[in-house]
Design a protein around this motif. Structure first.
Motif, PDB file in Angstrom:
ATOM      1  N   SER A   1       0.817  -1.211   0.000  1.00 50.29           N
ATOM      2  CA  SER A   1       0.000   0.000   0.000  1.00 50.29           C
ATOM      3  C   SER A   1       0.855   1.268   0.000  1.00 50.29           C
ATOM      4  O   SER A   1       1.885   1.329   0.657  1.00 50.29           O
ATOM      5  CB  SER A   1      -0.874  -0.033   1.259  1.00 50.29           C
ATOM      6  OG  SER A   1      -1.590   1.165   1.384  1.00 50.29           O
TER       7      SER A   1
ATOM      8  N   LYS B   1      -3.088   6.189  -3.287  1.00 50.95           N
ATOM      9  CA  LYS B   1      -3.283   5.445  -4.533  1.00 50.95           C
ATOM     10  C   LYS B   1      -4.736   4.983  -4.614  1.00 50.95           C
ATOM     11  O   LYS B   1      -5.325   4.545  -3.638  1.00 50.95           O
ATOM     12  CB  LYS B   1      -2.361   4.229  -4.572  1.00 50.95           C
ATOM     13  CG  LYS B   1      -1.052   4.539  -5.233  1.00 50.95           C
ATOM     14  CD  LYS B   1      -0.377   3.261  -5.696  1.00 50.95           C
ATOM     15  CE  LYS B   1       1.019   3.603  -6.195  1.00 50.95           C
ATOM     16  NZ  LYS B   1       1.769   2.397  -6.523  1.00 50.95           N
ATOM     17  N   ARG B   2      -5.289   5.036  -5.828  1.00 52.04           N
ATOM     18  CA  ARG B   2      -6.680   4.650  -6.013  1.00 52.04           C
ATOM     19  C   ARG B   2      -6.807   3.769  -7.247  1.00 52.04           C
ATOM     20  O   ARG B   2      -6.039   3.916  -8.208  1.00 52.04           O
ATOM     21  CB  ARG B   2      -7.556   5.892  -6.240  1.00 52.04           C
ATOM     22  CG  ARG B   2      -7.726   6.784  -5.018  1.00 52.04           C
ATOM     23  CD  ARG B   2      -8.699   6.155  -4.029  1.00 52.04           C
ATOM     24  NE  ARG B   2      -8.835   6.975  -2.820  1.00 52.04           N
ATOM     25  CZ  ARG B   2      -8.011   6.912  -1.774  1.00 52.04           C
ATOM     26  NH1 ARG B   2      -6.993   6.068  -1.788  1.00 52.04           N
ATOM     27  NH2 ARG B   2      -8.200   7.669  -0.724  1.00 52.04           N
TER      28      ARG B   2
ATOM     29  N   GLU C   1      -4.050   0.797  -0.009  1.00 54.41           N
ATOM     30  CA  GLU C   1      -4.332   1.699  -1.124  1.00 54.41           C
ATOM     31  C   GLU C   1      -3.411   1.327  -2.291  1.00 54.41           C
ATOM     32  O   GLU C   1      -2.185   1.412  -2.180  1.00 54.41           O
ATOM     33  CB  GLU C   1      -4.124   3.144  -0.679  1.00 54.41           C
ATOM     34  CG  GLU C   1      -5.090   3.536   0.442  1.00 54.41           C
ATOM     35  CD  GLU C   1      -4.812   4.915   1.016  1.00 54.41           C
ATOM     36  OE1 GLU C   1      -5.274   5.903   0.443  1.00 54.41           O
ATOM     37  OE2 GLU C   1      -4.104   4.974   2.042  1.00 54.41           O
TER      38      GLU C   1
END
Ligand SMILES: *Cc1c(COP(=O)(O)O)cnc(C)c1O
Length: 515
Positions: A29, A33-34, A65
């Motif tokens: 992660s 971040k998406r 993420e």
């Protein structure tokens, strides 16, 4: 497996699909971040907290993420670590790990079937209901029984449903009775079922051939016996040739014969439980009828019974007849021709055992399999499954101990007796099979065979694949004599080798904690 240059790299720098050195999503992660992007807000913003009140979560869980491709690669890599029937032979005895034909998937993915909503009115669901009706009739023909429910979601769930039918019938006769007899070779789900349905379990000792001891049975059955739960062929892969006598002994005392039908792959097209005295039984569509299997489902465990148990079946029960398409086209008879419908008004029913009607996707797959094979194909399947098991038996019996001389049906049970003399146990041999590219056979079951090695190849395997398996087993037998430590420390080709299975089962770490 890696070249010297690659193995010189620090572990974290090597591509994870080469080393199986995959980090957790939490470890990968990075904040912000998406995997998605929403369009800019084009309505006035509102305060969600004010709208939701107590339901509004202010303390958001520390979810990982990542971008979409990172997630896709992570799960795709993990998926390649699994062994599957699509990779090679899966000889897990009692589980009938046969090939899942692609034509089944094609049928199950037809949009009108896959997207059908369970709340559709019956009048708009006639296609789905006709599939259920036809599958029910095929399974009744195959088992020789009178009535059926497709609701149960697995074999164990079918057992529970079947024993609840037994209980409801005894109750209707004035006394639910107290105990259920179960042979010592039974699958663990049998005693669990009897107990959960409120019965005391009484153990039946097997005779030297691994079957039911008729004399002991006659002495044990009495007016408090509700049923005998019997697996036929038994869990050592032997057909119970005294089955008629067994049924007669039970019926003379008013007790019923329940058949665990998990081993129907040895009977389909050859012998029908309804013809040899069985009152109620379950089938495992995910075993005998090729629907996908493993990883927790979805499965399907239909329960078939004789006519006297029919009033107790779970609701709803399919009633009516498939619409006669010809009369409809001619424009007459439309009034009476209502087609198939679910019937709920059944006062003696044990009630529902599952939401809606069962795992419909499995019904479509099983029906596709049955229709694609046809009666002759199903019979051939049974013969090939039995032939394959006996081929393995014949090719391995000089190296592995055969605890029962009785001819095998669709699976063969060896014991580790000869290898145990070198300290090598059934579990070691099973783990060594992984190094040879095979899924292990069933280890230490049935319990009546000490060090059991239960092998079920199914009809899916070619002669070439069977020979590869036999070569691997013969090689392991040699290793057990010449280099037992190699077998006792297997597998050597996997990311992890011997796990502490007891701790893993008793103290599982299910939650990742921020270090
Ligand atoms: C597989 C099996 C069961 C249980 O069936 P599930 O579908 O796994 O719940 C019961 N009895 C025997 C003999 C089996 O092999």
């Amino acid at each position: 497996m890696t070249t010297p240059e690659i193995s010189a790299l620090p572990a974290t720098k090597v591509r994870p699909h080469l080393t199986q050195n995959e980090a957790l999503l939490f470890e990968k992660s990075s904040p912000g971040k998406r995997a998605y992007k929403l369009p800019p807000l084009d309505v006035p913003a509102v305060d969600a907290g004010a709208l939701l009140g107590d339901a509004h979560r202010t303390n958001v869980a520390a979810l990982p993420e990542l971008s979409e491709i990172e997630i896709v690669r992570h799960f795709t890599r993990l998926s390649t670590w699994n062994y599957a029937i699509d990779l090679g032979m899966y000889p897990l005895g009692s589980c009938t790990m046969k090939y899942n034909p692609r034509v089944n998937e094609l049928a199950a993915h037809i949009e009108g079937l896959a997207e059908a909503h369970p709340y559709r009115p019956d009048s708009l669901a006639q296609g789905s209901l006709e599939i259920i009706d036809l599958l029910q009739r095929c399974l009744l023909e195959i088992t020789g029984m009178d009535a059926i429910t497709l609701q149960p979601a697995a074999g164990a769930h079918g057992e529970m449903t079947g024993i609840l039918l037994v209980r409801a019938w005894h109750q209707s006769q004035g006394n639910p009775r107290r105990k259920v007899l179960i042979p010592d070779s039974a699958h663990g789900t049998n005693p669990a079922t009897a107990a959960i349905c409120g019965y005391t379990v009484e153990n039946l000792k097997s005779n030297p051939e691994g079957g039911i001891d008729i004399k002991a049975l006659a002495a044990q059955v009495d007016s408090e016996t509700a049923a005998l739960m019997l697996t036929n062929p038994s869990t050592i892969g032997v057909f119970e040739s005294q089955i008629h006598k067994i049924a007669d002994i039970l019926h003379a005392q008013g007790a019923l014969l329940y058949m665990d039908g998990a081993n129907m792959n040895a009977l389909v097209g050859k012998a029908r439980p309804g013809d040899f005295g069985v009152d109620v039984m379950h089938l495992n569509l995910h075993k005998t009828f090729s629907t996908p299997h493993g990883g927790g489902g979805p499965g399907s465990g239909p329960v078939a019974c004789k006519a006297f148990l029919e009033p107790f079946l779970p609701i709803p029960v399919l009633a009516g007849k498939a619409r006669n398409k010809r009369t409809k086209e001619q424009g007459n008879g439309a009034q009476e021709d209502k087609g198939l419908r679910w019937e709920y008004d059944r006062p003696q029913s044990i009630g529902r055992v599952r939401a809606f009607y069962g795992n419909t996707g499995m019904f479509i797959r099983a029906l596709a399999y049955i229709l694609a094979n046809g009666p002759d194909g199903l019979r051939q399947t049974t013969e090939d499954a039995v032939l394959n098991a006996n081929y393995i038996r014949h090719k391995l019996q000089d190296l592995y101990d055969l605890p029962y001389p009785t001819p095998s049906m669709h699976e063969v049970v060896f014991s580790d007796k000869r290898q145990a003399a070198h300290g090598v146990k059934t579990g070691d041999i099973a783990k060594r099979l992984i190094d040879y590219g095979f899924h292990p056979y069933t280890v230490s079951f049935p319990l009546i065979v000490h060090g059991a090695m239960m092998i079920e190849p199914t009809e899916s395997e070619s002669l070439e694949e069977l020979d590869l398996f036999i070569d691997a087993m013969r090689q392991i037998a040699r290793e057990a004599e010449e280099n037992p430590d190699l077998v006792k420390t297997a597998p050597h080709s996997t990311r992890v080798s011997r796990l502490d299975e007891v701790t893993a089962a008793r103290k599982p770490i299910l939650r990742w904690r921020q270090p």
